[in-house]
Write a protein that holds these residues in place. Structure first.
Motif, PDB file in Angstrom:
ATOM      1  N   ASP A 232       0.844  -1.191   0.022  1.00 27.67           N
ATOM      2  CA  ASP A 232       0.039   0.089   0.027  1.00 27.67           C
ATOM      3  C   ASP A 232       0.820   1.383   0.064  1.00 27.67           C
ATOM      4  O   ASP A 232       1.911   1.200   0.669  1.00 27.67           O
ATOM      5  CB  ASP A 232      -0.686  -0.128   1.407  1.00 27.67           C
ATOM      6  CG  ASP A 232      -1.967  -1.074   1.143  1.00 27.67           C
ATOM      7  OD1 ASP A 232      -1.977  -1.798   0.112  1.00 27.67           O
ATOM      8  OD2 ASP A 232      -2.580  -1.199   2.184  1.00 27.67           O
ATOM      9  N   ALA A 233       0.431   2.308  -0.813  1.00 29.38           N
ATOM     10  CA  ALA A 233       1.079   3.522  -0.651  1.00 29.38           C
ATOM     11  C   ALA A 233       2.586   3.677  -0.905  1.00 29.38           C
ATOM     12  O   ALA A 233       3.245   4.336  -0.175  1.00 29.38           O
ATOM     13  CB  ALA A 233       0.578   4.541   0.717  1.00 29.38           C
ATOM     14  N   SER A 234       2.973   2.663  -1.893  1.00 32.67           N
ATOM     15  CA  SER A 234       4.579   2.346  -2.023  1.00 32.67           C
ATOM     16  C   SER A 234       4.988   3.044  -3.437  1.00 32.67           C
ATOM     17  O   SER A 234       6.279   3.063  -3.359  1.00 32.67           O
ATOM     18  CB  SER A 234       4.689   0.867  -2.020  1.00 32.67           C
ATOM     19  OG  SER A 234       4.195   0.148  -3.063  1.00 32.67           O
ATOM     20  N   VAL A 235       4.117   3.417  -4.293  1.00 32.65           N
ATOM     21  CA  VAL A 235       4.582   3.864  -5.548  1.00 32.65           C
ATOM     22  C   VAL A 235       4.483   5.429  -5.817  1.00 32.65           C
ATOM     23  O   VAL A 235       3.316   6.062  -5.406  1.00 32.65           O
ATOM     24  CB  VAL A 235       3.734   3.082  -6.622  1.00 32.65           C
ATOM     25  CG1 VAL A 235       4.110   3.683  -8.006  1.00 32.65           C
ATOM     26  CG2 VAL A 235       3.987   1.718  -6.467  1.00 32.65           C
ATOM     27  N   ASP A 236       5.508   6.166  -6.307  1.00 33.92           N
ATOM     28  CA  ASP A 236       5.321   7.331  -6.567  1.00 33.92           C
ATOM     29  C   ASP A 236       4.661   7.997  -8.145  1.00 33.92           C
ATOM     30  O   ASP A 236       3.944   8.732  -8.308  1.00 33.92           O
ATOM     31  CB  ASP A 236       6.663   8.176  -6.550  1.00 33.92           C
ATOM     32  CG  ASP A 236       7.409   7.917  -5.333  1.00 33.92           C
ATOM     33  OD1 ASP A 236       6.899   8.057  -4.310  1.00 33.92           O
ATOM     34  OD2 ASP A 236       8.550   7.250  -5.282  1.00 33.92           O
ATOM     35  N   LEU A 237       4.988   7.123  -8.984  1.00 35.78           N
ATOM     36  CA  LEU A 237       4.451   7.084 -10.403  1.00 35.78           C
ATOM     37  C   LEU A 237       3.934   5.791 -10.812  1.00 35.78           C
ATOM     38  O   LEU A 237       4.578   4.602 -10.622  1.00 35.78           O
ATOM     39  CB  LEU A 237       5.518   7.657 -11.109  1.00 35.78           C
ATOM     40  CG  LEU A 237       5.326   7.873 -12.564  1.00 35.78           C
ATOM     41  CD1 LEU A 237       4.109   8.495 -13.014  1.00 35.78           C
ATOM     42  CD2 LEU A 237       6.478   8.015 -13.620  1.00 35.78           C
ATOM     43  N   ILE A 238       2.791   5.722 -11.473  1.00 39.04           N
ATOM     44  CA  ILE A 238       2.201   4.611 -12.125  1.00 39.04           C
ATOM     45  C   ILE A 238       2.146   4.953 -13.912  1.00 39.04           C
ATOM     46  O   ILE A 238       1.575   6.020 -14.136  1.00 39.04           O
ATOM     47  CB  ILE A 238       0.906   4.134 -11.738  1.00 39.04           C
ATOM     48  CG1 ILE A 238       0.913   3.733 -10.320  1.00 39.04           C
ATOM     49  CG2 ILE A 238       0.165   3.076 -12.537  1.00 39.04           C
ATOM     50  CD1 ILE A 238      -0.426   3.373  -9.725  1.00 39.04           C
ATOM     51  N   THR A 239       2.818   4.225 -14.627  1.00 37.81           N
ATOM     52  CA  THR A 239       2.621   4.483 -15.950  1.00 37.81           C
ATOM     53  C   THR A 239       2.195   3.238 -16.863  1.00 37.81           C
ATOM     54  O   THR A 239       2.446   2.096 -16.333  1.00 37.81           O
ATOM     55  CB  THR A 239       4.126   4.668 -16.542  1.00 37.81           C
ATOM     56  OG1 THR A 239       4.873   3.396 -16.356  1.00 37.81           O
ATOM     57  CG2 THR A 239       4.584   5.913 -16.209  1.00 37.81           C
ATOM     58  N   VAL A 240       1.191   3.724 -17.744  1.00 40.49           N
ATOM     59  CA  VAL A 240       0.500   2.624 -18.650  1.00 40.49           C
ATOM     60  C   VAL A 240       0.617   3.159 -20.076  1.00 40.49           C
ATOM     61  O   VAL A 240       0.128   4.058 -20.399  1.00 40.49           O
ATOM     62  CB  VAL A 240      -1.016   2.510 -18.156  1.00 40.49           C
ATOM     63  CG1 VAL A 240      -1.702   1.220 -19.051  1.00 40.49           C
ATOM     64  CG2 VAL A 240      -1.046   2.300 -16.738  1.00 40.49           C
ATOM     65  N   ALA A 241       1.519   2.235 -20.712  1.00 39.46           N
ATOM     66  CA  ALA A 241       1.949   2.667 -22.030  1.00 39.46           C
ATOM     67  C   ALA A 241       1.178   1.727 -23.201  1.00 39.46           C
ATOM     68  O   ALA A 241       1.403   0.606 -23.165  1.00 39.46           O
ATOM     69  CB  ALA A 241       3.317   2.685 -22.320  1.00 39.46           C
TER      70      ALA A 241
END
Length: 250
Positions: free
Chosen positions: A94-103
């Protein structure tokens, strides 16, 4: 959770070699709007183009794809950890990621489940960026042959999710605080064989081949050659990027 819609595993190595790259300006911009940026999750990573571009900017990346074949063909990078996982259920805390990308992958996801997972793993104020590239443009003559292949020949073989790509995800409900994205495009300098190799990676091209035994791209190769001219001539190919970018609640 619905079954994983796998349109690319059967030609993962060819997909990796023939797909165009994303503009460096895209990743430079994502870095500026995400602070801090220590860990990114690249979802539906495919051949790892976005994941490795982020890793080159000294970002640790967890890159996931449900296709083992795509992961096996992905670009290796010491800053990228590849895992075979669905978008809707990750192993991230939980709450561990700064940025999510979906290309070029959001249209394949089960959206309510994925967005719930994205909200779970994003830290407060973290950023999610999803982008797709639609129809490419070369020249009026080449584009006419392209339109015939895309609509008339392959039209029945496009999955319904393709329409989301064509409209840049504009009609998709996006449950994040929207961030205005810059106008960006992808560019390649290709010969005719390189261009045709890209068209052959389309999911519709592969579905047509499987259903009919006919390679639709090769069937139209002569028409493309007449429009292109010398096959070794390098032409500019351009795709506009459709983007949805948002921030999680602080």
């Amino acid at each position: 959770m619905s079954a994983f819609k796998d349109h690319f595993s059967g030609h993962a190595a060819h997909y990796s070699a023939a797909r165009p790259g994303y503009p460096e300006a895209l990743f430079d911009w994502l870095v500026t709007i995400t602070d801090p940026l220590q860990l990114a999750w690249d979802v539906g990573c495919g051949n790892g183009q976005a994941a490795t571009a982020l890793a080159e900017r000294l970002v640790a990346v967890q890159a996931t794809d449900p296709s083992a074949a795509q992961i096996a063909a992905a670009h290796a990078h010491p800053g990228v950890r590849y895992l075979i996982e669905p978008a809707e259920q990750s192993s991230l805390p939980d709450a561990s990621v700064d940025l999510i990308t979906v290309a070029q992958a959001l249209h394949w996801f089960e959206h309510p489940s994925f967005f719930a997972e994205a909200r779970r793993v994003l830290r407060p104020g973290g950023v999610i960026a999803a982008w797709s590239y639609g129809l490419c443009r070369v020249s009026a003559r080449v584009d006419r042959v392209f339109a015939h292949l895309y609509d008339d020949v392959l039209g029945p073989y496009w999955p319904p999710e393709r329409r989301m790509v064509e409209n840049g995800y504009r009609e998709l409900e996006f449950p994040f605080e929207e961030i205005k994205a810059p106008g960006l495009a992808m560019h390649c300098e290709w010969t005719l064989p390189q261009y045709l190799a890209y068209l052959a990676t389309w999911s519709a091209s592969q579905r047509h081949l499987k259903a009919t035994g006919v390679d639709a791209v090769q069937q139209e190769a002569e028409s493309f050659a007449k429009a292109w001219g010398d096959p070794s001539r390098i032409r500019a190919v351009r795709w506009p990027l459709g983007m949805r970018v948002g921030r999680s609640a602080s």
